[in-house]
Scaffold this active site. Structure first.
Site, PDB file in Angstrom:
ATOM      1  N   HIS A   1      -4.581  -4.130  -2.294  1.00 54.83           N
ATOM      2  CA  HIS A   1      -4.861  -3.753  -0.901  1.00 54.83           C
ATOM      3  C   HIS A   1      -4.987  -2.240  -0.728  1.00 54.83           C
ATOM      4  O   HIS A   1      -4.901  -1.722   0.375  1.00 54.83           O
ATOM      5  CB  HIS A   1      -3.778  -4.307   0.040  1.00 54.83           C
TER       6      HIS A   1
ATOM      7  N   ILE B   1       0.835  -1.201   0.000  1.00 55.21           N
ATOM      8  CA  ILE B   1       0.000   0.000   0.000  1.00 55.21           C
ATOM      9  C   ILE B   1       0.871   1.253   0.000  1.00 55.21           C
ATOM     10  O   ILE B   1       0.388   2.364   0.165  1.00 55.21           O
ATOM     11  CB  ILE B   1      -0.944   0.022   1.228  1.00 55.21           C
TER      12      ILE B   1
END
Ligand SMILES: [Zn+2]
Length: 241
Positions: free
Chosen positions: A116, A100
């Site tokens: 994600h 991320i």
């Protein structure tokens, strides 16, 4: 083995990369798991959607306290830049990442599927507005400029669905690719971890780069390179020219 891997990359028609925490460790991003992992510093509930939604102010107090600082400062390393170079040369079509940290985009990659989510964005759960973290000082909970609601970091919390668009594009590319390069993912976090298996089932060759053996090494990897991401990037370059 590096030469073999480089040859595969050069002759592939549709190569993609699948990356996990291991590619970012040398950029100073702590992994979630393991000795210096985020889980040792922050309580797991902080990233649980039910907790977040019922304790937004408290959750942000914890998130503002250092969590973002690292991530904003972090810079891509040579492994990220190698993938950007490969995309530019037409040797890589996309990256599917479990990270991320936004570092693939910072490195210059254009087609990045973030299964994600991404730490660089904030989301209003009420009206869907999206913001960049750069627009807020993050000293306290950031508020939506449309409706005033407390924003949520736009990465996937426990208990949340994976982003549909990124997930679907990832699956699509696992069907299309003839080569998938795993870098720094040990294949623990499902369902994202099953992407390489999907590619393998569809006939793709698999290159794996991980300093330690993973669930992929003795099962689906055609070439397993026991190296960290940065080492790999530095050493494969001469074979790619
Ligand atoms: Zn809003």
């Amino acid at each position: 083995m590096l030469k073999e891997a480089a040859d595969l990359i050069k002759k592939s028609k549709y190569a993609i990369a699948f990356t996990g925490a291991g590619i970012s460790v040398e950029s100073g991003i702590p992994p979630f798991r393991g000795e210096n992992g985020i889980w040792n510093k922050y309580e797991e509930k902080l990233f649980d959607i039910v907790y977040f939604n019922s304790h937004k102010k408290e959750a942000w107090d914890m998130l503002c306290d250092g969590f973002y600082e690292n991530a904003v400062k972090a810079k891509p390393n040579v492994a990220h830049f190698l993938l950007a170079e490969l995309e530019k040369n037409g040797n890589l079509k996309s990256i599917i990442t479990q990270n991320i940290d936004n570092l693939h985009t910072k490195a210059g990659n254009k087609t990045v599927y973030e299964v994600h989510g991404n730490i660089a964005n904030l989301l209003c759960q009420t009206d869907g507005s999206k913001y960049s973290i750069a627009d807020f000082d993050l000293k306290s909970a950031p508020l939506c400029r449309e409706c005033g609601a407390i924003l949520k970091p736009d990465f996937v919390f426990f208990g949340e669905q994976l982003p549909e668009y990124d997930l679907n594009k990832s699956i699509e590319d696992c069907h299309k690719c003839d080569l998938l390069i795993i870098i720094g993912s040990t294949g623990i976090v499902y369902p994202a971890a099953s992407m390489p298996n999907l590619a393998k089932e569809n006939g793709a060759k698999i290159i794996e780069v991980n300093p330690q053996e993973s669930v992929y090494s003795n099962t689906i990897a055609d070439i397993y390179i026991k190296m960290g991401a940065v080492d790999f990037a530095e050493n494969i370059k001469k074979f790619l020219d």
